[in-house]
Enzyme design. Sequence first.
Site, PDB file in Angstrom:
ATOM      1  N   ARG A  38      -5.024  -0.537  19.647  1.00 35.56           N
ATOM      2  CA  ARG A  38      -6.631  -0.068  19.438  1.00 35.56           C
ATOM      3  C   ARG A  38      -6.443  -0.262  17.443  1.00 35.56           C
ATOM      4  O   ARG A  38      -7.623   0.813  17.458  1.00 35.56           O
ATOM      5  CB  ARG A  38      -6.696   1.232  20.262  1.00 35.56           C
ATOM      6  CG  ARG A  38      -7.520   0.705  21.452  1.00 35.56           C
ATOM      7  CD  ARG A  38      -8.335   2.531  21.694  1.00 35.56           C
ATOM      8  NE  ARG A  38      -7.604   2.230  23.843  1.00 35.56           N
ATOM      9  CZ  ARG A  38      -7.442   3.687  24.381  1.00 35.56           C
ATOM     10  NH1 ARG A  38      -7.486   4.548  23.923  1.00 35.56           N
ATOM     11  NH2 ARG A  38      -7.319   3.097  25.992  1.00 35.56           N
ATOM     12  N   ARG A  42     -12.222   2.612  16.647  1.00 35.44           N
ATOM     13  CA  ARG A  42     -13.724   3.684  16.588  1.00 35.44           C
ATOM     14  C   ARG A  42     -12.543   4.635  15.674  1.00 35.44           C
ATOM     15  O   ARG A  42     -13.509   5.586  15.028  1.00 35.44           O
ATOM     16  CB  ARG A  42     -13.410   4.859  17.940  1.00 35.44           C
ATOM     17  CG  ARG A  42     -13.882   4.105  19.307  1.00 35.44           C
ATOM     18  CD  ARG A  42     -14.206   5.034  20.287  1.00 35.44           C
ATOM     19  NE  ARG A  42     -12.504   4.435  20.778  1.00 35.44           N
ATOM     20  CZ  ARG A  42     -12.211   5.225  22.518  1.00 35.44           C
ATOM     21  NH1 ARG A  42     -12.476   5.809  23.107  1.00 35.44           N
ATOM     22  NH2 ARG A  42     -11.223   5.444  22.285  1.00 35.44           N
ATOM     23  N   ARG A  51     -20.816  -1.303  14.577  1.00 36.43           N
ATOM     24  CA  ARG A  51     -21.029  -1.654  16.391  1.00 36.43           C
ATOM     25  C   ARG A  51     -22.937  -0.586  16.330  1.00 36.43           C
ATOM     26  O   ARG A  51     -22.801  -0.641  17.643  1.00 36.43           O
ATOM     27  CB  ARG A  51     -20.388  -0.600  16.639  1.00 36.43           C
ATOM     28  CG  ARG A  51     -18.819  -1.572  17.804  1.00 36.43           C
ATOM     29  CD  ARG A  51     -19.551  -2.314  18.807  1.00 36.43           C
ATOM     30  NE  ARG A  51     -19.705  -1.013  20.076  1.00 36.43           N
ATOM     31  CZ  ARG A  51     -19.383  -0.448  20.567  1.00 36.43           C
ATOM     32  NH1 ARG A  51     -18.354  -0.645  20.929  1.00 36.43           N
ATOM     33  NH2 ARG A  51     -20.247   0.426  21.843  1.00 36.43           N
ATOM     34  N   ASP A  87     -12.945  -6.060  25.571  1.00 38.47           N
ATOM     35  CA  ASP A  87     -12.331  -4.661  26.659  1.00 38.47           C
ATOM     36  C   ASP A  87     -11.760  -5.956  27.834  1.00 38.47           C
ATOM     37  O   ASP A  87     -11.605  -6.992  28.092  1.00 38.47           O
ATOM     38  CB  ASP A  87     -13.651  -4.193  27.186  1.00 38.47           C
ATOM     39  CG  ASP A  87     -13.182  -3.071  27.988  1.00 38.47           C
ATOM     40  OD1 ASP A  87     -12.969  -2.231  26.483  1.00 38.47           O
ATOM     41  OD2 ASP A  87     -13.229  -3.093  28.986  1.00 38.47           O
ATOM     42  N   TYR A 162      -9.611  -0.259  39.007  1.00 36.03           N
ATOM     43  CA  TYR A 162     -10.762  -0.607  38.424  1.00 36.03           C
ATOM     44  C   TYR A 162     -12.298  -1.374  39.157  1.00 36.03           C
ATOM     45  O   TYR A 162     -12.777  -0.358  39.409  1.00 36.03           O
ATOM     46  CB  TYR A 162     -11.119  -1.051  37.014  1.00 36.03           C
ATOM     47  CG  TYR A 162     -11.226   0.270  35.863  1.00 36.03           C
ATOM     48  CD1 TYR A 162     -11.062   0.784  35.365  1.00 36.03           C
ATOM     49  CD2 TYR A 162      -9.544  -0.809  34.346  1.00 36.03           C
ATOM     50  CE1 TYR A 162     -11.036   1.946  34.773  1.00 36.03           C
ATOM     51  CE2 TYR A 162      -9.688   0.027  33.954  1.00 36.03           C
ATOM     52  CZ  TYR A 162     -10.491   0.653  33.351  1.00 36.03           C
ATOM     53  OH  TYR A 162      -9.529   1.966  32.453  1.00 36.03           O
TER      54      TYR A 162
END
Length: 355
Positions: A38, A42, A51, A87, A162
């Site tokens: 990551r 963010r 973004r 992702d 998921y």
Amino acid sequence: MTVNDEATGQQPAATYDSAFLKACRREAVPHTPVWFMRQAGRSLPEYRKVREGTAMLESCMRPDLVTEITLQPVRRHGVDAAIYFSDIVVPLKAIGVDLDIKPGVGPVVERPIRSRADLAQLRDLTPDDVSYVTEAIGLLTGELGGTPLIGFAGAPFTLASYLVEGGPSRNHEHTKALMYGDPQLWADLLDRLAEITSAFLKVQIEAGASAVQLFDSWVGALAPADYRRSVMPASRKVFDAVASYGVPRIHFGVGTGELLGLLGEAGADVVGVDWRVPLDEAVRRVGPGKALQGNLDPAVLFAPREAVETKTDEVLAAAAGLEGHVFNLGHGVLPTTDPDALTRLVEYVHTRTAV
């Protein structure tokens, strides 16, 4: 920059002798290579800016955005490898699964898979389904030069979780109920996901990725016997499918201390270790013939600089006897991490381990 040659299993010459790939191959390195899970995301203000106003899945399908976001941490931190910005649910979206990534929640699936009829959602993935991946990696390899690009995908178990739960889950009750209650349907589901995942990784490697990482984010919820019986065959199928390309294959899961040996047995060349197991103990569990990746606790980066360096020294000391070591965090960079702390950490590891 040439793409990987499937016939010879050779990587592009510009990246072959990089510290990262040498460590993955368990060869001598000029310094311990560093990258962060990551790292493209963010924690960086430039990421948040680029973004702005663009949904997560849309940003994963725009080669210009993918290229910029993937390059940002390489420019800022001087890491030894880039990780392709995407992702784990992108290949599922690409084949038509009705899902979305909801802010603050994560991937949410409109029609969870609970019966054999639901498997019809999962058709084969073709390169045309993800042409934006090929385009983005072409742009990236041209920009990265000698810095390797890591491709990645979600492992069959985590994707299945998921799909069966309909979104993130704390206890994975529907997933385990299906695994225990209908083992044949479960096996068929994971086998189909292994095919999709293999195809997605092949696209990335053929476009120019120098290594791949299989993320099994939720597999730490399983006991070793359940992993070996119900999950490892599908993970092994993925690793076997890309073996002929000759690129390092990394396997990482969270909370997998009891599974580390099995993660390596599934076919990885490099086993990722979270922060719960010291690397000198991890190598005993994994056994010889594998490099290790890890494993500073991501939360350590919120401590003062001296404390970060002390904890980093502990990781490096535990890694001293390893055949190959790639320095990383024990999980992804936390969103509120100070980017400067990451930059300092890269420089510190490089300096402390320089030959």
